[in-house]
Design a protein around this motif. Structure first.
Motif, PDB file in Angstrom:
ATOM      1  N   LEU A 102       0.832  -1.205   0.000  1.00 14.46           N
ATOM      2  CA  LEU A 102       0.000   0.000   0.000  1.00 14.46           C
ATOM      3  C   LEU A 102       0.868   1.257   0.000  1.00 14.46           C
ATOM      4  O   LEU A 102       0.562   2.237  -0.678  1.00 14.46           O
ATOM      5  CB  LEU A 102      -0.928   0.003   1.218  1.00 14.46           C
ATOM      6  CG  LEU A 102      -2.083  -0.993   1.215  1.00 14.46           C
ATOM      7  CD1 LEU A 102      -2.820  -0.936   2.543  1.00 14.46           C
ATOM      8  CD2 LEU A 102      -3.042  -0.713   0.063  1.00 14.46           C
ATOM      9  N   VAL A 103       1.952   1.221   0.763  1.00 14.04           N
ATOM     10  CA  VAL A 103       2.867   2.360   0.784  1.00 14.04           C
ATOM     11  C   VAL A 103       3.487   2.565  -0.594  1.00 14.04           C
ATOM     12  O   VAL A 103       3.565   3.700  -1.098  1.00 14.04           O
ATOM     13  CB  VAL A 103       3.973   2.146   1.843  1.00 14.04           C
ATOM     14  CG1 VAL A 103       5.006   3.267   1.770  1.00 14.04           C
ATOM     15  CG2 VAL A 103       3.367   2.082   3.234  1.00 14.04           C
ATOM     16  N   THR A 104       3.910   1.475  -1.217  1.00 13.05           N
ATOM     17  CA  THR A 104       4.502   1.577  -2.553  1.00 13.05           C
ATOM     18  C   THR A 104       3.493   2.106  -3.554  1.00 13.05           C
ATOM     19  O   THR A 104       3.826   2.940  -4.418  1.00 13.05           O
ATOM     20  CB  THR A 104       5.017   0.202  -3.008  1.00 13.05           C
ATOM     21  OG1 THR A 104       5.976  -0.278  -2.059  1.00 13.05           O
ATOM     22  CG2 THR A 104       5.659   0.282  -4.384  1.00 13.05           C
ATOM     23  N   LEU A 105       2.241   1.648  -3.454  1.00  5.26           N
ATOM     24  CA  LEU A 105       1.201   2.122  -4.360  1.00  5.26           C
ATOM     25  C   LEU A 105       0.983   3.620  -4.174  1.00  5.26           C
ATOM     26  O   LEU A 105       0.884   4.375  -5.160  1.00  5.26           O
ATOM     27  CB  LEU A 105      -0.104   1.362  -4.094  1.00  5.26           C
ATOM     28  CG  LEU A 105      -1.337   1.821  -4.871  1.00  5.26           C
ATOM     29  CD1 LEU A 105      -1.097   1.716  -6.378  1.00  5.26           C
ATOM     30  CD2 LEU A 105      -2.570   1.011  -4.464  1.00  5.26           C
ATOM     31  N   VAL A 125      -6.783   1.120  11.687  1.00  9.98           N
ATOM     32  CA  VAL A 125      -5.811   2.054  11.128  1.00  9.98           C
ATOM     33  C   VAL A 125      -4.815   1.268  10.285  1.00  9.98           C
ATOM     34  O   VAL A 125      -4.187   0.338  10.794  1.00  9.98           O
ATOM     35  CB  VAL A 125      -5.065   2.811  12.248  1.00  9.98           C
ATOM     36  CG1 VAL A 125      -4.070   3.791  11.648  1.00  9.98           C
ATOM     37  CG2 VAL A 125      -6.063   3.536  13.142  1.00  9.98           C
ATOM     38  N   PRO A 126      -4.642   1.610   9.016  1.00 13.59           N
ATOM     39  CA  PRO A 126      -3.689   0.860   8.188  1.00 13.59           C
ATOM     40  C   PRO A 126      -2.255   1.109   8.631  1.00 13.59           C
ATOM     41  O   PRO A 126      -1.905   2.195   9.099  1.00 13.59           O
ATOM     42  CB  PRO A 126      -3.943   1.423   6.785  1.00 13.59           C
ATOM     43  CG  PRO A 126      -4.469   2.798   7.021  1.00 13.59           C
ATOM     44  CD  PRO A 126      -5.276   2.707   8.281  1.00 13.59           C
ATOM     45  N   ASN A 127      -1.437   0.096   8.479  1.00 13.93           N
ATOM     46  CA  ASN A 127      -0.039   0.192   8.900  1.00 13.93           C
ATOM     47  C   ASN A 127       0.795   0.854   7.809  1.00 13.93           C
ATOM     48  O   ASN A 127       1.678   0.253   7.199  1.00 13.93           O
ATOM     49  CB  ASN A 127       0.504  -1.198   9.229  1.00 13.93           C
ATOM     50  CG  ASN A 127       1.871  -1.146   9.878  1.00 13.93           C
ATOM     51  OD1 ASN A 127       2.267  -0.108  10.414  1.00 13.93           O
ATOM     52  ND2 ASN A 127       2.607  -2.244   9.813  1.00 13.93           N
ATOM     53  N   ILE A 128       0.502   2.097   7.547  1.00 15.28           N
ATOM     54  CA  ILE A 128       1.209   2.885   6.549  1.00 15.28           C
ATOM     55  C   ILE A 128       1.521   4.249   7.175  1.00 15.28           C
ATOM     56  O   ILE A 128       0.892   4.635   8.168  1.00 15.28           O
ATOM     57  CB  ILE A 128       0.383   3.040   5.251  1.00 15.28           C
ATOM     58  CG1 ILE A 128      -1.015   3.557   5.552  1.00 15.28           C
ATOM     59  CG2 ILE A 128       0.293   1.727   4.502  1.00 15.28           C
ATOM     60  CD1 ILE A 128      -1.904   3.701   4.333  1.00 15.28           C
ATOM     61  N   PRO A 129       2.489   4.981   6.634  1.00 14.06           N
ATOM     62  CA  PRO A 129       2.963   6.214   7.300  1.00 14.06           C
ATOM     63  C   PRO A 129       1.985   7.382   7.184  1.00 14.06           C
ATOM     64  O   PRO A 129       2.268   8.399   6.542  1.00 14.06           O
ATOM     65  CB  PRO A 129       4.283   6.504   6.587  1.00 14.06           C
ATOM     66  CG  PRO A 129       4.108   5.935   5.225  1.00 14.06           C
ATOM     67  CD  PRO A 129       3.287   4.685   5.424  1.00 14.06           C
ATOM     68  N   LEU A 130       0.840   7.246   7.824  1.00 12.64           N
ATOM     69  CA  LEU A 130      -0.153   8.314   7.770  1.00 12.64           C
ATOM     70  C   LEU A 130       0.388   9.602   8.364  1.00 12.64           C
ATOM     71  O   LEU A 130       0.019  10.700   7.903  1.00 12.64           O
ATOM     72  CB  LEU A 130      -1.416   7.899   8.530  1.00 12.64           C
ATOM     73  CG  LEU A 130      -2.144   6.638   8.038  1.00 12.64           C
ATOM     74  CD1 LEU A 130      -3.377   6.388   8.893  1.00 12.64           C
ATOM     75  CD2 LEU A 130      -2.532   6.771   6.578  1.00 12.64           C
ATOM     76  N   HIS A 131       1.248   9.508   9.366  1.00  9.26           N
ATOM     77  CA  HIS A 131       1.743  10.721  10.031  1.00  9.26           C
ATOM     78  C   HIS A 131       2.514  11.612   9.062  1.00  9.26           C
ATOM     79  O   HIS A 131       2.407  12.842   9.125  1.00  9.26           O
ATOM     80  CB  HIS A 131       2.620  10.330  11.218  1.00  9.26           C
ATOM     81  CG  HIS A 131       3.817   9.515  10.857  1.00  9.26           C
ATOM     82  ND1 HIS A 131       3.734   8.180  10.531  1.00  9.26           N
ATOM     83  CD2 HIS A 131       5.133   9.843  10.761  1.00  9.26           C
ATOM     84  CE1 HIS A 131       4.942   7.714  10.259  1.00  9.26           C
ATOM     85  NE2 HIS A 131       5.804   8.701  10.383  1.00  9.26           N
ATOM     86  N   ARG A 132       3.281  11.002   8.144  1.00 10.93           N
ATOM     87  CA  ARG A 132       4.041  11.810   7.189  1.00 10.93           C
ATOM     88  C   ARG A 132       3.109  12.492   6.194  1.00 10.93           C
ATOM     89  O   ARG A 132       3.247  13.685   5.899  1.00 10.93           O
ATOM     90  CB  ARG A 132       5.047  10.931   6.437  1.00 10.93           C
ATOM     91  CG  ARG A 132       6.156  10.388   7.305  1.00 10.93           C
ATOM     92  CD  ARG A 132       7.417  10.130   6.474  1.00 10.93           C
ATOM     93  NE  ARG A 132       7.159   9.327   5.286  1.00 10.93           N
ATOM     94  CZ  ARG A 132       7.373   8.024   5.201  1.00 10.93           C
ATOM     95  NH1 ARG A 132       7.838   7.374   6.263  1.00 10.93           N
ATOM     96  NH2 ARG A 132       7.130   7.363   4.095  1.00 10.93           N
TER      97      ARG A 132
END
Length: 427
Positions: A102-105, A125-132
């Motif tokens: 998902l991060v790569t996409l 909450v998905p385990n992707i860098p939402l904070h950034r």
């Protein structure tokens, strides 16, 4: 959903909150089509993404298999060749792809320079860098709080089922479901046969339907040890890591609660706190029934453990509540005798539903009625508190022996009940 300035939109909520319905209705109303990527084999994620995008923009499909190593490059080729700017929608992303994919996409879409957007729906909450992305202003977020029904929307739902209920009844059902669309839908279906709202959540078909849904969608996917822990702590309304550890024998209560919340397991962190959580009322009810389904004593033991913890850590009202639920009348009277002033002064709980406490079988001493009145007052149940006070007062003039004749502080409790009643009226 239409925030073009945010390349990524995340729709996150537990099961039954209408994520897929929202995405489908929004996509259907768009002039350009959305490339829809549903769940499936994680190994085939990039193939499904590229296939959905090519079919949406009218590109011929790639020959051969699109594997994970080549997927981002293939997608970039399609996006840069087309004049159409599709929205890529990944529904149920928990099952559709690994977090890294998902991060790569998202990064592929961001760097494509085509204005393409990504919308993902997930439980928790998905385990992707939402904070950034949040810091960069590149993220739009829709949570369960946004999807929760209002009381007006609950009334509209019931009206759609041919049910016109009194406003207090609608508000009561809405409060018990906390706006959860799935639970309200099940309630609306059951109310056709049970016109008294209270019955819907007291052993009715709706309660059974909610239990079946939550068991299948929330509890079964959990690790067995996590599910057992949830069952043990379902006796409590507020959960802290120390309490969870004491109730379950675990040492990772903080991580467990945080993981359950992030995973969309109907566990919510209480506003204004860092480590206090609570269960959704409908999940709590489901778990509590599971706790004592095969062994009533298991429920009693859990209430006693909870009472011991609250006796040591406070508040005493919660220790009293668990002792009453366990049927330990002697200990409950002792707690009420020692801590009645703290309970009266600390009476709170305007923000939660009152939970009925079982009464004793047969005649009960006035001190037990008084203890129950204290508990009901702390739970915000003024009617129940006054009822138990009346029972205690009725025995006040009865002949008593020894310490039983000692007067009880009725006036203090009744004054607090009056103040609480006024506060509830203002709410």
């Amino acid at each position: 959903m239409d925030d073009a300035a945010a390349p990524v939109t995340v729709v996150s909520s537990p099961a039954g909150w209408g994520k897929s319905a929202l995405l489908a209705s929004w996509a259907a109303g768009r002039q350009d089509r959305a490339a829809w990527v549903a769940g499936g084999d994680r190994d085939g994620f990039w193939g499904r993404v590229v296939s959905a995008v090519t079919s949406t923009v009218g590109e011929p499909p790639f020959a051969g298999e699109v594997a994970a190593p080549t997927g981002p490059a293939r997608l970039m080729e399609v996006l840069q060749r087309t004049s159409t700017m599709p929205v890529i929608v990944v529904d149920d992303c928990n099952d559709a792809a690994d977090p890294g994919e998902l991060v790569t996409l998202a990064e592929t879409i961001r760097t494509s320079g085509t204005g393409t957007r990504l919308v993902v729906a997930c439980r928790g909450v998905p385990n992707i860098p939402l904070h950034r992305w949040r810091l960069d202003g590149r993220l739009a977020e829709i949570s369960g709080a946004d999807l929760a029904f209002t009381v007006d929307e609950t009334a509209d739902l019931f009206a759609g089922h041919g049910l016109i209920l009194p406003w207090p009844a609608v508000a009561d059902v809405h409060a018990r479901a906390e706006g959860w669309p799935g639970g309200l839908r099940l309630a609306a279906m059951a109310l056709g046969h049970h016109p008294v709202p209270a019955e819907v959540f007291a052993g009715s078909a709706a309660s059974e339907a909610v239990t079946d849904y939550l068991t299948a969608e929330v509890l079964c996917p959990l690790d067995p040890q996590a599910r057992r822990a949830l069952t043990e702590i379902s006796v409590a309304e507020r959960l802290t890591p120390d309490f969870v550890n004491a109730m379950t024998g675990r040492v990772d209560g903080a991580a467990l609660l945080a993981d359950l919340q992030r995973g969309g397991a109907f566990v919510t962190r209480c506003a204004g706190t860092e480590d206090t959580y609570r269960l959704h009322p409908m999940l709590s009810r489901t778990l509590y029934h599971e706790l004592g389904r095969h062994d009533r004593e298991r429920t009693v033991r859990a209430h006693h453990r909870a009472a011991d913890w609250h006796a040591a850590h406070g508040p005493p009202a919660d220790a009293l509540r668990h002792l009453l639920a366990a049927g330990d009348w002697t200990s409950a009277i002792r707690v009420a005798h020692r801590h009645w002033a703290e309970i009266v002064v600390g009476s709170r709980c305007l923000d939660q539903l009152a939970t009925a406490i079982p009464g004793p079988d047969g005649e009960a001493p006035r001190r037990l009625w008084f203890a129950m009145a204290l508990e009901r007052l702390d739970a915000g149940d003024v009617v129940g508190s006054r009822r138990f006070l009346g029972l205690a007062r009725a025995e006040e003039t009865a002949p008593a022996v020894g310490s039983a004749a000692e007067p009880l502080p009725f006036a203090a409790l009744e004054l607090t009940a009056t103040r609480l009643e006024a506060a509830l009226g203002r709410v």
